[in-house]
Structures are given as C-alpha cells and as structure tokens.
Scaffold this motif. Sequence first.
Motif, PDB file in Angstrom:
ATOM      1  N   TYR A 111       4.582   2.619  10.036  1.00 55.41           N
ATOM      2  CA  TYR A 111       6.373   2.974  10.098  1.00 55.41           C
ATOM      3  C   TYR A 111       6.234   1.407   9.901  1.00 55.41           C
ATOM      4  O   TYR A 111       6.653   0.838  11.402  1.00 55.41           O
ATOM      5  N   PRO A 112       7.174   1.139   9.227  1.00 57.09           N
ATOM      6  CA  PRO A 112       7.203   1.309   7.531  1.00 57.09           C
ATOM      7  C   PRO A 112       5.544   0.749   6.581  1.00 57.09           C
ATOM      8  O   PRO A 112       5.148   0.656   7.446  1.00 57.09           O
ATOM      9  N   PRO A 113       5.330   2.165   6.184  1.00 52.53           N
ATOM     10  CA  PRO A 113       3.683   2.301   5.135  1.00 52.53           C
ATOM     11  C   PRO A 113       3.645   0.940   5.235  1.00 52.53           C
ATOM     12  O   PRO A 113       4.367   0.447   4.015  1.00 52.53           O
ATOM     13  N   GLU A 114       2.522   0.499   5.276  1.00 50.82           N
ATOM     14  CA  GLU A 114       2.411  -0.620   3.991  1.00 50.82           C
ATOM     15  C   GLU A 114       0.851  -0.376   3.402  1.00 50.82           C
ATOM     16  O   GLU A 114       0.688   0.934   3.707  1.00 50.82           O
ATOM     17  N   SER A 115       1.351  -0.538   2.318  1.00 51.51           N
ATOM     18  CA  SER A 115       0.669  -0.062   0.885  1.00 51.51           C
ATOM     19  C   SER A 115      -1.076  -0.341   1.021  1.00 51.51           C
ATOM     20  O   SER A 115      -1.483   0.769   0.565  1.00 51.51           O
ATOM     21  N   GLY A 116      -1.677  -0.856   2.054  1.00 48.40           N
ATOM     22  CA  GLY A 116      -3.422  -1.271   2.334  1.00 48.40           C
ATOM     23  C   GLY A 116      -3.739  -0.057   3.158  1.00 48.40           C
ATOM     24  O   GLY A 116      -4.413   0.802   2.737  1.00 48.40           O
ATOM     25  N   TYR A 117      -2.458   1.295   3.830  1.00 48.23           N
ATOM     26  CA  TYR A 117      -2.049   2.311   5.176  1.00 48.23           C
ATOM     27  C   TYR A 117      -2.510   2.929   3.872  1.00 48.23           C
ATOM     28  O   TYR A 117      -3.651   4.053   3.957  1.00 48.23           O
ATOM     29  N   ARG A 118      -1.460   2.985   2.766  1.00 44.51           N
ATOM     30  CA  ARG A 118      -1.677   4.600   1.638  1.00 44.51           C
ATOM     31  C   ARG A 118      -2.252   4.222   0.827  1.00 44.51           C
ATOM     32  O   ARG A 118      -2.818   5.278   0.904  1.00 44.51           O
ATOM     33  N   ASP A 119      -2.940   3.227   0.169  1.00 46.86           N
ATOM     34  CA  ASP A 119      -3.931   3.158  -0.114  1.00 46.86           C
ATOM     35  C   ASP A 119      -5.910   3.898   0.408  1.00 46.86           C
ATOM     36  O   ASP A 119      -6.266   4.554   0.239  1.00 46.86           O
ATOM     37  N   LEU A 120      -5.515   3.937   1.767  1.00 41.30           N
ATOM     38  CA  LEU A 120      -6.787   3.912   2.520  1.00 41.30           C
ATOM     39  C   LEU A 120      -6.217   5.106   2.420  1.00 41.30           C
ATOM     40  O   LEU A 120      -7.809   6.253   2.555  1.00 41.30           O
ATOM     41  N   LEU A 121      -5.302   5.857   2.954  1.00 39.28           N
ATOM     42  CA  LEU A 121      -5.087   7.111   3.314  1.00 39.28           C
ATOM     43  C   LEU A 121      -5.011   8.445   2.143  1.00 39.28           C
ATOM     44  O   LEU A 121      -5.837   9.388   2.333  1.00 39.28           O
ATOM     45  N   GLU A 122      -4.715   7.668   1.659  1.00 37.41           N
ATOM     46  CA  GLU A 122      -5.291   8.955  -0.429  1.00 37.41           C
ATOM     47  C   GLU A 122      -6.504   8.826  -0.519  1.00 37.41           C
ATOM     48  O   GLU A 122      -6.928  10.049  -0.560  1.00 37.41           O
TER      49      GLU A 122
END
Length: 298
Positions: free
Chosen positions: A47-58
Amino acid sequence: MRYVVGYTATERGRDAVNLAAVIARTQGAELDLVMVDPEHSPYTVVYPPESGYRDLLEEQLETWLREGLDLVPGSVPAAGHIRNADSDAHGLIDAAEELGAGLIVVGAASNGIFKRFTIGSVANALLHAAPVPVALAPHGYSRTAPLTRITCAVGNRRGANDVLEAAVDTAARSGLPLRLVSLVALDAPSRDENAVTEARMHADDRLARAQQLAAGRCPVTAVVVQGRTIENAIDELEFDDGEVMLIGSSRLAGNNRLFLGATASKILRSLPVPMVVVPRNFRGSTTGTAPSQSEVTE
C-alpha cells in the motif's frame, strides 16, 4: 436459474463448487463462480498498490478462476467473475443482486472435521446479511450425483412459513422427496412433559400445509426427533448422502435478510449434510431465476 459460488483456490472453494454443481444439476441451474479482489486498503500487503503488484494479482486471480471453472462438470453451464469489493461477503452479495442469483454457495472453514461445519468469517457475514438463501458446504464435500432429498426444519416461530414454502417449491421443481423435521430438546428450560406431543401436533399441521402447497408434485413426510439437546436430536436423524437441510432465519432478521439464530447454530454444529439458510419473508424456492448472461470475467 443462477447460483453465485464464492470461490477461493482452497479446499473450501472446491467444496463450494462441488455443492453448487450438485444442486445445479438437480435444478437445471447455471453457476457464476465469483472471486473477490479486495479494494485498495492500507491493510493490504502493498500500500499504496504498485501497478506491477496489481498486474500480478489480477493475473493470479484469473488463473485461479479458470482452475475453479475446470472443477465444474461439463453438463453444468458456468461463468467466472472477478469482483472488486471491500470484503468477500459484500462482493458475493453484490454479485448475487446484480446477476439475479437465487442462491449463494460457500464452503465451511477449512478446520471443520468429520464433514461437519466450522463457520469462517465470510460465511458468518453472509449468514447475517445476505438477501437470498445461503448454502453451506461441509468440509470435504465431494458428491457429484444429484440431490436425493430435501429436509426442512420446521418451527413455530416467525419465519417458519417462509422456509416451508421455499422447501416445498424447491422439492417440487425436481420432484424430490421433502421431509419435515421437528426437533425437540428435552433439556430446554421451556420444555415440559407435553413438549413432544405438542411438537407432533405442530409437525402434523406443517405436513398438511406442505402437502397442500406441493399439490402432488413431490412426496412429503414429517418426523419428530427428540434428544437431550438440539445437537443430540440431530445425531438421532438419518441422512442420505444426497440430502440438504433447509432452515429459516431467526425472528431477529430483517425482512428479506438472513440472521442465523441460536437453534440454527446448534444444528449446524452437528449436521453432516449441507445446510441452506433461508431469509425471513423470502418468497420462492432456493433456486431463483435470472436472465442468462455469457460474461466470463469482469
């Protein structure tokens, strides 16, 4: 008819898919597997979510969702959805309302033993807030054949008619036998020597009402079971492997909302088969209808 399945890539998620598929095969319904992607929060790992983290999670959620869909028998239509919500329970309730689902199916907590129930946080939240019936799969539920019988717990408090009507409609849709059960706990403070006689009279009254509602579409029977406690009474009942038990919400529940009462909680602790909890003032079966959609992910 559509059912929302709360899917997670765990044993609990597989239990939920198995139960949902069994009920869907019996009732001719479609499944919507829903995985909840938690909204941004300062309590998340990043937090705050990094774009790379969000991409991996999705990407991971989509992989898990495909694995969940692979668990559904080919004869059962199923779609997958990823929903953003502040909690799993909110995500499932929102999905059920938007998709027009008549049932939410979830698994018990993973530490349940002997195919009994241990309620996790998601199931607990649903059992106190959902506007549609919630089905709970026991730990390790692996049945694949259709249902063989519906059992309905009947009581004399507010809401008893709601669950009776839902049980009759559900059984009648597929011609399944319906068994009405009146449970008598002999050690309850309010019980006296006439408790069993009164329970039998009430069960006979509910039987007559159920037979009237069924109008010959399904066989209906009634039984009174007594025990020192509610849990003991449940232990005295014989259950089919292909059975589910319906129970109504507490009288404390708001209109069209669930609230798991004290008796239902006791039943849940001893029940060896899936339980379906019906909201107060719910009208219809536990297999509500909805328009067909072909969406796979969101």
